[in-house]
Scaffold this motif. Structure first.
Motif, PDB file in Angstrom:
ATOM      1  N   LEU A  79       0.822  -1.206   0.000  1.00 23.66           N
ATOM      2  CA  LEU A  79       0.000   0.000   0.000  1.00 23.66           C
ATOM      3  C   LEU A  79       0.856   1.256   0.000  1.00 23.66           C
ATOM      4  CD1 LEU A  79      -2.777   1.348   0.167  1.00 23.66           C
ATOM      5  CD2 LEU A  79      -2.651   1.121   2.674  1.00 23.66           C
ATOM      6  N   ILE A  80       1.905   1.253   0.827  1.00 26.00           N
ATOM      7  CA  ILE A  80       2.796   2.416   0.884  1.00 26.00           C
ATOM      8  C   ILE A  80       3.483   2.636  -0.455  1.00 26.00           C
ATOM      9  CG2 ILE A  80       4.904   3.314   1.938  1.00 26.00           C
ATOM     10  CD1 ILE A  80       4.037   1.953   4.541  1.00 26.00           C
ATOM     11  N   GLY A  81       3.938   1.540  -1.073  1.00 28.42           N
ATOM     12  CA  GLY A  81       4.586   1.675  -2.380  1.00 28.42           C
ATOM     13  C   GLY A  81       3.641   2.213  -3.443  1.00 28.42           C
ATOM     14  N   PHE A  82       2.377   1.760  -3.412  1.00 29.32           N
ATOM     15  CA  PHE A  82       1.399   2.244  -4.384  1.00 29.32           C
ATOM     16  C   PHE A  82       1.111   3.731  -4.186  1.00 29.32           C
ATOM     17  CE2 PHE A  82      -3.097   3.118  -5.344  1.00 29.32           C
ATOM     18  CZ  PHE A  82      -3.088   2.860  -6.713  1.00 29.32           C
ATOM     19  N   LEU A  83       0.931   4.147  -2.922  1.00 32.21           N
ATOM     20  CA  LEU A  83       0.678   5.563  -2.651  1.00 32.21           C
ATOM     21  C   LEU A  83       1.856   6.431  -3.056  1.00 32.21           C
ATOM     22  CD1 LEU A  83      -1.087   5.327   0.827  1.00 32.21           C
ATOM     23  CD2 LEU A  83      -2.144   5.711  -1.409  1.00 32.21           C
ATOM     24  N   PHE A  84       3.074   5.930  -2.872  1.00 33.26           N
ATOM     25  CA  PHE A  84       4.260   6.690  -3.274  1.00 33.26           C
ATOM     26  C   PHE A  84       4.290   6.918  -4.785  1.00 33.26           C
ATOM     27  CE2 PHE A  84       8.688   6.698  -4.777  1.00 33.26           C
ATOM     28  CZ  PHE A  84       9.155   7.845  -4.122  1.00 33.26           C
ATOM     29  N   LEU A  85       3.962   5.862  -5.543  1.00 33.09           N
ATOM     30  CA  LEU A  85       3.934   6.008  -7.001  1.00 33.09           C
ATOM     31  C   LEU A  85       2.869   6.995  -7.437  1.00 33.09           C
ATOM     32  CD1 LEU A  85       4.420   2.273  -8.114  1.00 33.09           C
ATOM     33  CD2 LEU A  85       6.097   4.131  -8.196  1.00 33.09           C
ATOM     34  N   VAL A  86       1.703   6.964  -6.776  1.00 36.27           N
ATOM     35  CA  VAL A  86       0.642   7.917  -7.111  1.00 36.27           C
ATOM     36  C   VAL A  86       1.094   9.340  -6.809  1.00 36.27           C
ATOM     37  CG1 VAL A  86      -1.691   8.676  -6.525  1.00 36.27           C
ATOM     38  CG2 VAL A  86      -1.198   6.241  -6.817  1.00 36.27           C
ATOM     39  N   PHE A  87       1.756   9.527  -5.665  1.00 34.59           N
ATOM     40  CA  PHE A  87       2.234  10.863  -5.291  1.00 34.59           C
ATOM     41  C   PHE A  87       3.248  11.389  -6.304  1.00 34.59           C
ATOM     42  CE2 PHE A  87       5.582  13.364  -3.252  1.00 34.59           C
ATOM     43  CZ  PHE A  87       4.842  14.452  -2.813  1.00 34.59           C
ATOM     44  N   VAL A  88       4.195  10.541  -6.717  1.00 33.66           N
ATOM     45  CA  VAL A  88       5.201  10.962  -7.691  1.00 33.66           C
ATOM     46  C   VAL A  88       4.549  11.344  -9.012  1.00 33.66           C
ATOM     47  CG1 VAL A  88       7.161  10.177  -9.056  1.00 33.66           C
ATOM     48  CG2 VAL A  88       7.055   9.638  -6.617  1.00 33.66           C
ATOM     49  N   ALA A  89       3.592  10.540  -9.461  1.00 31.27           N
ATOM     50  CA  ALA A  89       2.916  10.843 -10.720  1.00 31.27           C
ATOM     51  C   ALA A  89       2.148  12.155 -10.626  1.00 31.27           C
ATOM     52  CB  ALA A  89       1.972   9.694 -11.083  1.00 31.27           C
ATOM     53  N   PHE A  90       1.463  12.379  -9.500  1.00 28.63           N
ATOM     54  CA  PHE A  90       0.719  13.623  -9.319  1.00 28.63           C
ATOM     55  C   PHE A  90       1.654  14.831  -9.266  1.00 28.63           C
ATOM     56  CE2 PHE A  90      -1.032  16.856  -6.461  1.00 28.63           C
ATOM     57  CZ  PHE A  90      -2.219  17.163  -7.108  1.00 28.63           C
ATOM     58  N   ALA A  91       2.791  14.689  -8.560  1.00 26.35           N
ATOM     59  CA  ALA A  91       3.743  15.796  -8.440  1.00 26.35           C
ATOM     60  C   ALA A  91       4.313  16.175  -9.799  1.00 26.35           C
ATOM     61  CB  ALA A  91       4.867  15.413  -7.470  1.00 26.35           C
ATOM     62  N   PHE A  92       4.662  15.193 -10.603  1.00 30.51           N
ATOM     63  CA  PHE A  92       5.203  15.491 -11.930  1.00 30.51           C
ATOM     64  C   PHE A  92       4.146  16.159 -12.808  1.00 30.51           C
ATOM     65  CE2 PHE A  92       8.926  13.338 -10.769  1.00 30.51           C
ATOM     66  CZ  PHE A  92       9.866  13.475 -11.775  1.00 30.51           C
ATOM     67  N   ALA A  93       2.901  15.667 -12.708  1.00 34.24           N
ATOM     68  CA  ALA A  93       1.843  16.275 -13.520  1.00 34.24           C
ATOM     69  C   ALA A  93       1.589  17.710 -13.085  1.00 34.24           C
ATOM     70  CB  ALA A  93       0.565  15.446 -13.406  1.00 34.24           C
ATOM     71  N   LYS A  94       1.631  17.970 -11.783  1.00 33.79           N
ATOM     72  CA  LYS A  94       1.408  19.321 -11.270  1.00 33.79           C
ATOM     73  C   LYS A  94       2.538  20.248 -11.635  1.00 33.79           C
ATOM     74  CE  LYS A  94      -0.895  22.221  -8.596  1.00 33.79           C
ATOM     75  NZ  LYS A  94      -2.264  22.674  -8.921  1.00 33.79           N
ATOM     76  N   ARG A  95       3.747  19.734 -11.629  1.00 32.06           N
ATOM     77  CA  ARG A  95       4.920  20.587 -11.864  1.00 32.06           C
ATOM     78  C   ARG A  95       5.153  20.845 -13.345  1.00 32.06           C
ATOM     79  NH1 ARG A  95       8.016  23.735 -12.837  1.00 32.06           N
ATOM     80  NH2 ARG A  95      10.059  24.231 -11.940  1.00 32.06           N
ATOM     81  N   PHE A  96       4.913  19.849 -14.179  1.00 27.48           N
ATOM     82  CA  PHE A  96       5.297  19.986 -15.585  1.00 27.48           C
ATOM     83  C   PHE A  96       4.148  19.743 -16.562  1.00 27.48           C
ATOM     84  CE2 PHE A  96       8.914  18.082 -13.230  1.00 27.48           C
ATOM     85  CZ  PHE A  96       9.693  19.218 -13.183  1.00 27.48           C
ATOM     86  N   GLY A  97       2.946  19.579 -16.061  1.00 33.42           N
ATOM     87  CA  GLY A  97       1.862  19.179 -16.939  1.00 33.42           C
ATOM     88  C   GLY A  97       1.103  20.296 -17.594  1.00 33.42           C
ATOM     89  N   THR A  98       1.415  21.571 -17.277  1.00 35.65           N
ATOM     90  CA  THR A  98       0.720  22.691 -17.891  1.00 35.65           C
ATOM     91  C   THR A  98       1.713  23.602 -18.554  1.00 35.65           C
ATOM     92  OG1 THR A  98       0.874  24.050 -15.902  1.00 35.65           O
ATOM     93  CG2 THR A  98      -1.039  22.595 -16.082  1.00 35.65           C
ATOM     94  N   ARG A  99       1.183  24.545 -19.322  1.00 35.65           N
ATOM     95  CA  ARG A  99       2.059  25.453 -20.056  1.00 35.65           C
ATOM     96  C   ARG A  99       2.878  26.330 -19.135  1.00 35.65           C
ATOM     97  NH1 ARG A  99       0.068  30.133 -24.252  1.00 35.65           N
ATOM     98  NH2 ARG A  99       2.118  30.794 -24.895  1.00 35.65           N
TER      99      ARG A  99
END
Length: 714
Positions: A79-99
Motif C-alpha cells: 500500500l505504501i509503495g502504491f501511494l508513493f507512485l501515485v504521489f510521484v505521478a501527481f507531483a510530476f503532472a502538477k509541476r510539468f503538466g501545464t504550459r
C-alpha cells in the motif's frame, strides 16, 4: 558449495535443497522471479515483429512482500509503495503538466536564448555605435566578427591596436569631439552646499567602472569627482585621477554613415549562430542611425533624441513610498523651482508617475483617466503634486497594458498570443475572463471587484510581507522596458529615493542598468535606454520568442548569449544600491556609510547607530551615490510617528484628512481617545527613513534649501 541453506550443482547450476525447509525453498525460488515481465502485442501492419511492453511482475511483488513479511506487514508495504507512485505521478503532472510549468534549468541546462544571426548582431552594434550610444573606450567582443573597426562619434580619436588575436576588430575607432575633464569646486569661498553640475557635462562611466567595481567600491571617488564634498575636502593632491566628469567640445564634423558598416557575409562556425528551433529567424529592421551631437552643438538645452524623463510605476492606492520618491526628485534635480522664471539655459527633467489603478491583470474601464485623477485629488499623499507649481515637472499618467504593448512595433502583432506574467520562466496563469484583450474591460473589472481582494490576481499593492503583490512586480519587469523604448529616459523602481543631480548621467548616452549585488547579472531597478533603439528592438524580439520574460536574470541571459552586454552597461551597485553588498555579508571591511547589515536598518536603525541619522542628516547618507534602493518594505512607514504628508499650510487639507484617517483607524482598533490635532511624541532617536522624509518636506515647506542650497519659490 553450500550457501544460504541450499547447494548449487557445479555443472547444471541448479539449486539442490538437500537440507532446506519449505520456507527456504520458496525463498530460493523468489530469487529467480523477475521484477518485470514482457507483454507481447501485435503491431498493426507489421507481421514479422511484435511490440513488447514491460509490466510489473505481480507474483514477484507478492512474494517479496506478503510471503516474506507476512500478510499484514506485506500488505502495508504494498500500500505504501502504491501511494508513493501515485504521489510521484501527481507531483510530476502538477509541476510539468501545464504550459506555465517548466523543467528546472539545473536538470536540462540553460538553452540559448539567441534568435539572431551574427550579421544581425553586427547591425545592432553598428546602429548603437553610430548613434553615439557607445561613449566608451572599452573593448567590443571579437565574436561579432567585425572586419573593420566601427567608427565611433562618441569618443575622441586614439591610437591603439584595433584587432584582437582572432583577426577581428575588438575596439571602436574614435572620430568624436575632444573631452575636457572638470575639477569641480564651489565658486564661493564660504559655501556650505555643493555646486550644481555643469549643464551638458558627462559622467565617464569607464572611469567609474575602474574605481567603483565589486572589488574596490570606492564611493569617495563619486563624491570628490562631482564636488559634493564642498567645504569638507580633506584629501590633498593627487585628485586628478578622480575627475570622471567631462565636457565635449563642439562637433568635429565627422558624421558616421551606413557605408562604414561591413557585414561578414560568411561568418565562421564559432557557436554564435542563432537558436532558431521552432520558429523562423525574425528580420532585424532598424531605422537609420541617429546623429550624435555634443551638447555644445545643440541649438536648445534639451536633446530631442535624449529626453530627460524619469519613469516610475505604481499599482494601487498612493502611499508614502511614491510620495517620498517624488519629494526626493524635487529636492535633488535641477527643476528650476527655486527661480521665479524658468531658466531657458537648462534642460529641466520631468517625472512621469505611471499609475495602474487596478490589479495587474485587469483592463482599465473607459473612464479610467478621469477616475484616476479623481482618486489622486482625494489622496493626501498624491494631491500635493497636482499643485500648479509642479505642473511642468511632475506628470501622472495612466498605464494601460493593451495600449502600451500595441505601441511597441516589435510586439503589437504577437503579444496577445503570449503569457504576460512570466518571471524567470515561472508563469502565473490568468483566467480567460481576466486576460487583457481589445475589449473595454467592463466584464473583467466587474469580476475583479467581486472576488477576494487578497487573491493574487486581485491584489493592488503590497500591504505586508505575506500579501506581496507579485503580479504587479512581474508586470513592472516588462513596464520599464516598454516605457524606455517608447519614450526614452530612465526608469526607477518606486522603492527608490534620489540622492543627487543626474545631469552627468543624462550626458552619458549609452544604456545602463546596475549589478545584482555580487553576481554578474543585471538589476533593472534602475534602467536607462534610448528611445526606439536597436538594443530595445533586440530585447523585445528576443523576449517575444522566450515567452515575454523580462526578469532581470533573463535579460542577463539575452545580452550574454548575443554578446551585447557592453551595450547595456552593468554599472556597480555603489551608484544606486550602496548597501546591497553589505546586507549579503560582502565588503564589510570598507563599507559605505551608513553601514547597513540589513535593508530593514533604513526603517529601523539599530541602537548602536541610532544617533547617526539626526547627527549626520541627508549629507551623511551614502554621499556620492545617485540614488538609494531600499528593496520593498512597502508596509513600513517612513515616519511612524507622523505618518502623513507634512508639507505646511498650503497642503493642510490633505494633511488633516490623513491624520483623521489614522486617528479613526487607531481609535476603532485599540479604543484610543487621541484626536487628530494632537501631535505624537517622537522616539528619542529618529530612523534614517524618517530623517530623509522630514528633510524633503522641510524643503517644500520653505524651511530649508535643497541639497544645492536653493530655496523653493512659491
Amino acid at each position: 558449495m553450500v550457501s544460504s541453506g541450499y547447494t548449487h550443482a557445479h555443472r547444471s547450476g541448479l539449486p539442490n535443497y538437500s537440507n532446506s525447509t519449505a520456507v527456504q525453498e520458496k525463498f530460493g525460488l523468489r530469487q529467480h522471479l523477475p521484477w518485470f515481465i514482457s507483454l507481447s502485442l501485435p503491431i498493426p501492419g507489421v507481421r514479422t515483429r511484435r511490440l513488447r511492453l514491460p509490466l510489473p511482475n505481480l507474483q514477484r511483488l507478492y512474494s517479496s512482500s506478503v510471503l516474506r513479511y507476512g500478510r499484514k506487514a506485506g500488505s502495508a508495504i504494498l500500500l505504501i509503495g502504491f501511494l508513493f507512485l501515485v504521489f510521484v505521478a501527481f507531483a510530476f503532472a502538477k509541476r510539468f503538466g501545464t504550459r506555465s510549468k517548466k523543467w528546472p534549468r539545473p536538470f536540462i541546462g540553460d538553452p540559448s536564448t539567441l534568435i539572431f544571426e551574427r550579421e544581425d548582431l553586427q547591425r545592432i552594434w553598428h546602429w548603437e555605435i553610430s548613434s553615439g550610444h557607445y561613449p566608451s573606450q572599452r573593448s567590443i567582443p571579437e565574436q561579432l566578427g567585425f572586419r573593420v573597426p566601427p567608427r565611433n562619434p562618441a569618443i575622441p580619436p586614439r591610437r591603439m591596436p584595433s584587432r584582437g588575436p582572432s583577426g577581428f576588430a575588438n575596439v571602436t575607432r574614435g572620430i568624436g569631439s575632444k573631452r575636457s575633464y572638470l575639477e569641480i569646486k564651489p565658486k564661493d569661498r564660504d559655501t556650505a552646499y555643493p555646486p550644481r553640475p555643469v549643464p551638458g557635462s558627462v559622467a565617464d562611466l569607464d572611469v567609474v567602472m575602474d574605481h567603483c567595481d565589486f572589488s574596490e567600491k570606492k564611493a569617495q571617488v563619486l563624491r570628490t569627482g562631482a564636488g559634493l564634498d564642498a567645504g569638507n575636502r580633506l584629501r590633498r593632491g593627487g585628485t586628478e585621477a578622480r575627475n570622471y566628469i567631462y565636457q565635449e567640445h563642439a562637433d568635429t564634423g565627422n558624421p558616421t554613415t551606413s557605408s562604414d558598416f561591413v557585414v561578414d557575409e560568411k561568418p565562421k562556425a564559432d557557436g554564435n549562430g542563432a537558436n532558431n528551433s521552432g520558429f523562423e529567424r525574425p528580420p532585424i529592421a532598424l531605422p537609420p542611425p541617429l546623429q550624435h551631437r555634443p551638447y555644445a552643438s545643440l541649438s536648445t538645452p534639451c536633446d530631442p533624441d535624449n529626453p530627460r524623463l524619469f519613469h516610475m510605476f505604481w499599482t494601487g492606492p498612493f502611499t508614502d513610498k511614491p510620495y517620498t520618491a517624488i519629494l526626493s526628485f524635487l529636492f535633488t534635480q535641477n527643476t528650476g523651482l527655486h527661480l521665479q522664471e524658468p531658466d531657458t539655459s537648462i534642460c529641466r527633467p520631468q517625472f512621469w508617475m505611471w499609475i495602474n489603478p487596478g490589479p495587474a491583470a485587469a483592463v482599465p474601464n473607459p473612464s479610467a483617466i478621469r477616475d484616476m485623477l479623481g482618486e489622486l485629488r482625494k489622496n493626501p499623499w498624491a494631491s500635493p503634486f497636482l499643485h500648479p507649481r509642479f505642473k511642468d515637472v511632475i506628470h501622472f499618467k495612466l498605464w494601460n497594458t493593451t495600449e502600451q504593448l500595441d505601441g511597441v512595433p516589435e510586439l503589437k502583432d504577437e503579444w496577445r498570443s503570449r503569457d504576460l506574467f512570466n518571471s524567470g520562466g515561472n508563469i502565473i496563469a490568468v483566467p480567460q475572463d481576466k486576460k487583457l484583450n481589445d475589449g473595454d474591460g467592463d466584464e473583467a473589472a466587474a469580476t475583479t471587484t467581486k472576488a477576494d481582494s487578497d487573491n493574487i490576481l486581485n491584489r493592488t499593492g503590497s500591504k505586508s510581507s505575506s500579501t506581496y503583490d507579485r503580479m504587479s512586480v512581474i508586470l513592472s519587469d516588462m513596464v520599464r522596458f516598454v516605457l524606455c523604448h517608447r519614450f526614452g529616459g530612465t526608469y526607477l523602481d518606486a522603492d527608490t529615493i534620489f540622492l543627487r543631480d543626474w545631469e552627468e548621467l543624462w550626458g552619458w548616452k549609452g544604456a545602463f542598468a546596475y549589478r545584482w549585488s555580487r553576481l554578474k547579472r543585471y538589476n533593472t531597478a534602475v534602467l536607462h535606454m534610448n528611445k526606439n533603439s536597436a538594443l530595445g528592438t533586440f530585447l523585445f524580439r528576443t523576449a517575444l520568442k522566450n515567452d515575454l520574460d523580462f526578469h532581470p536574470m533573463t535579460i542577463s541571459r539575452y545580452t550574454q548569449d548575443a554578446n551585447l552586454e557592453e551595450l547595456l552597461l552593468r554599472l556597480p551597485d555603489a551608484l544606486f544600491d550602496s548597501a546591497w553588498l553589505n546586507t549579503e555579508n560582502y565588503q564589510r571591511d570598507r563599507p559605505p556609510q551608513p553601514y547597513f547589515t540589513s535593508f530593514e536598518d533604513f526603517f529601523e536603525t539599530p541602537l548602536v547607530n541610532s544617533a547617526a541619522p539626526q547627527a549626520m542628516g541627508f549629507d551623511g547618507f551614502f554621499k556620492g551615490a545617485y540614488s538609494y534602493h531600499f528593496h520593498n518594505f512597502w508596509w513600513k512607514p517612513f515616519d511612524p510617528a507622523r505618518n502623513w504628508p507634512d508639507l505646511g499650510e498650503k497642503f493642510a487639507v490633505g494633511e488633516q484628512a490623513a491624520r483623521n484617517a489614522i486617528t479613526k483607524a487607531a481609535t476603532s482598533s485599540a479604543n484610543v481617545t487621541d484626536t487628530a490635532d494632537q501631535d505624537p511624541v517622537d522616539q528619542r532617536d529618529l530612523d534614517w527613513s524618517t530623517v530623509l522624509k522630514r528633510t524633503f518636506e522641510a524643503y517644500i515647506r520653505g524651511e530649508r534649501p535643497n541639497m544645492y542650497g536653493e530655496w523653493l519659490q512659491w
